[in-house]
Design a protein around this motif. Structure first.
Motif, PDB file in Angstrom:
ATOM      1  N   THR A 239       0.840  -1.198   0.000  1.00  0.00           N
ATOM      2  CA  THR A 239       0.000   0.000   0.000  1.00  0.00           C
ATOM      3  C   THR A 239       0.871   1.243   0.000  1.00  0.00           C
ATOM      4  O   THR A 239       2.046   1.212   0.316  1.00  0.00           O
ATOM      5  CB  THR A 239      -0.902   0.025   1.251  1.00  0.00           C
ATOM      6  N   HIS A 245       0.331  10.604   7.869  1.00  0.00           N
ATOM      7  CA  HIS A 245      -0.410   9.742   8.791  1.00  0.00           C
ATOM      8  C   HIS A 245       0.520   9.135   9.833  1.00  0.00           C
ATOM      9  O   HIS A 245       0.184   9.039  11.018  1.00  0.00           O
ATOM     10  CB  HIS A 245      -1.112   8.644   7.992  1.00  0.00           C
ATOM     11  N   ARG A 281      -6.807   0.419  21.352  1.00  0.00           N
ATOM     12  CA  ARG A 281      -6.273   0.330  19.997  1.00  0.00           C
ATOM     13  C   ARG A 281      -4.760   0.170  20.113  1.00  0.00           C
ATOM     14  O   ARG A 281      -4.081   1.046  20.661  1.00  0.00           O
ATOM     15  CB  ARG A 281      -6.627   1.589  19.199  1.00  0.00           C
ATOM     16  N   ILE A 283      -1.290  -0.062  18.255  1.00  0.00           N
ATOM     17  CA  ILE A 283      -0.661   0.330  16.992  1.00  0.00           C
ATOM     18  C   ILE A 283       0.821   0.004  17.082  1.00  0.00           C
ATOM     19  O   ILE A 283       1.527   0.501  17.966  1.00  0.00           O
ATOM     20  CB  ILE A 283      -0.866   1.826  16.709  1.00  0.00           C
ATOM     21  N   VAL A 317      -3.188  -6.142  11.852  1.00  0.00           N
ATOM     22  CA  VAL A 317      -3.619  -5.848  10.487  1.00  0.00           C
ATOM     23  C   VAL A 317      -2.827  -4.660   9.953  1.00  0.00           C
ATOM     24  O   VAL A 317      -2.739  -3.609  10.603  1.00  0.00           O
ATOM     25  CB  VAL A 317      -5.126  -5.541  10.444  1.00  0.00           C
ATOM     26  N   THR A 319      -2.142  -1.409   8.080  1.00  0.00           N
ATOM     27  CA  THR A 319      -2.920  -0.270   7.600  1.00  0.00           C
ATOM     28  C   THR A 319      -2.134   0.587   6.624  1.00  0.00           C
ATOM     29  O   THR A 319      -2.717   1.318   5.829  1.00  0.00           O
ATOM     30  CB  THR A 319      -3.379   0.606   8.781  1.00  0.00           C
ATOM     31  N   GLN A 320      -0.804   0.508   6.704  1.00  0.00           N
ATOM     32  CA  GLN A 320       0.085   1.168   5.762  1.00  0.00           C
ATOM     33  C   GLN A 320       1.463   0.567   5.995  1.00  0.00           C
ATOM     34  O   GLN A 320       1.665  -0.146   6.984  1.00  0.00           O
ATOM     35  CB  GLN A 320       0.107   2.680   5.969  1.00  0.00           C
ATOM     36  N   THR A 323       3.048  -0.022   9.601  1.00  0.00           N
ATOM     37  CA  THR A 323       2.065   0.212  10.664  1.00  0.00           C
ATOM     38  C   THR A 323       1.065  -0.930  10.695  1.00  0.00           C
ATOM     39  O   THR A 323       0.447  -1.255   9.675  1.00  0.00           O
ATOM     40  CB  THR A 323       1.318   1.538  10.458  1.00  0.00           C
ATOM     41  N   VAL A 325      -2.163  -2.710  13.173  1.00  0.00           N
ATOM     42  CA  VAL A 325      -3.146  -2.281  14.175  1.00  0.00           C
ATOM     43  C   VAL A 325      -4.013  -3.464  14.600  1.00  0.00           C
ATOM     44  O   VAL A 325      -4.351  -4.338  13.799  1.00  0.00           O
ATOM     45  CB  VAL A 325      -4.044  -1.153  13.604  1.00  0.00           C
TER      46      VAL A 325
END
Length: 363
Positions: A239, A245, A281, A283, A317, A319-320, A323, A325
């Motif tokens: 991705t 971000h 959460r 991260i 998972v 996300t970018q 990163t 999460v």
């Protein structure tokens, strides 16, 4: 064959300092003789994989040079040990014991099928048409073995991909298709051997069958090459990197619970938001040499031993790039928590790092 098995044992053990050198970004080949790289490699699951596989291959080598009733059982035991060793690291290890059992079965069947080419050629060269009974015995075992090979391989490949579309949209999926194509050609040749060439072996001689087996051997080398590349290819879709971000995520960490761990060139930063009992959460930022890294898979194991909460494994998972999460209610009690980050870099490199953080009571 004994020399080949012994070489396999040596290569398996040499993989340990290679793994440690890669983790510490050490120079090659001088780092092979540095004890610190062995210590670094011992923190990776590759260490146990290499030791067990090396022991299994050494047992196989020994069984091929000794005579007596114990030789054949020892050889079979060594093969099983080596196959189990292969499942102790990589995608299979992250997937738990069912995936490990599938990989071990896959390796055993592949070793039986592909490893039979050389003995069959030698047998045909020495005995000609009189080798027909032995060839038929091999075929009788190979047919159900191939079924196990295909099913176990398909389950493993599909379990690592997000969906069917990944077969054509990702490099991992395209390599799976290439491997499937090679295996299909091998199956076609095996069918010709079994249905046409083996029945005519006593009357027409071994020439045609030997030629077909040599072709199978060459194709199998290509299949193994694709498998090697596949083992170090991440299954997920890459991705786009969003620096803004990432900056915001690190900025948020200033007011939340966070922890950092480093091993060689690898660094992980864990952010726990809001850092209180209840839903949080998690991260995880993964870096290698200061840049975002994209391991094939990332898992986080959470424990609070004082309250009996041990080994809550959760898959992170992406996300970018860099990163990962997870959000859930696992942090249900306040106090000190430990997290073990498992980074599956490839089938030959898996890294574990430990982090500690505090969870405050809910407001």
């Amino acid at each position: 064959m004994a020399v080949a098995a012994l070489a396999g044992a040596v290569v398996a053990l040499l993989t340990i300092p290679v793994q440690g050198g890669a983790m510490l970004a050490a120079s090659f080949p001088s780092a092979l003789f540095d004890p610190t790289v062995i210590v670094a490699a011992s923190t990776s699951t590759v260490f146990l994989r290499c030791v067990v596989t090396g022991v299994g291959m050494a047992v196989v080598a020994g069984s091929l040079v000794v005579a007596g009733r114990t030789a054949q059982p020892a050889g079979l035991l060594g093969v099983v040990i080596a196959a189990v060793g292969l499942s102790l690291s990589g995608h299979a290890a992250v997937g738990g014991w069912p995936m490990q059992a599938l990989l071990a079965a896959h390796a055993l069947v592949a070793a039986y099928w592909l490893g039979a080419f050389w003995p069959l050629l030698v047998l045909l060269a020495h005995e000609g048409g009189e080798a027909s009974p032995a060839v038929r015995r091999f075929a009788a075992l190979a047919i159900p073995a191939v079924a196990i090979l295909l099913v176990s391989g398909a389950i493993q490949a599909l379990s690592h991909m997000p969906g069917w579309a990944a077969l054509v949209t990702t490099t991992y999926g395209q390599l799976v298709l290439a491997k499937l194509l090679g295996a299909s050609v091998l199956l076609a040749l095996a069918a010709v051997n079994h249905l046409r060439l083996t029945p005519t072996l006593p009357t027409q001689g071994p020439t045609a069958l030997s030629r077909s087996i040599r072709a199978e051997g060459l194709i199998s080398i290509c299949v193994l090459g694709v498998t090697a590349v596949l083992s170090v290819t991440p299954p997920q879709v890459a991705t786009r990197h969003d620096p803004g971000h990432e900056h915001n995520a690190h900025h948020q960490a200033d007011a939340k619970q966070n922890a950092t761990a480093q091993l060689g060139a690898w660094t992980v930063h864990l952010l726990v938001d809001p850092g209180r009992t209840g839903s949080n959460r998690l991260i995880l930022h993964v870096e290698r040499d200061g840049h975002p890294a994209v391991p094939a898979e990332v898992w986080l194991e959470l424990s609070n031993e004082g309250t009996g909460v041990v080994g809550l494994r959760r898959r992170m998972v992406a996300t970018q790039p860099g990163t990962f999460v997870h959000e859930g209610p696992e942090l249900a009690v306040p106090g000190p928590w430990r997290a073990r980050a498992e980074l599956l870099v490839s089938d030959f490199e898996q890294i574990s790092m430990h982090l500690q953080f505090e969870v405050a009571p809910a407001r």
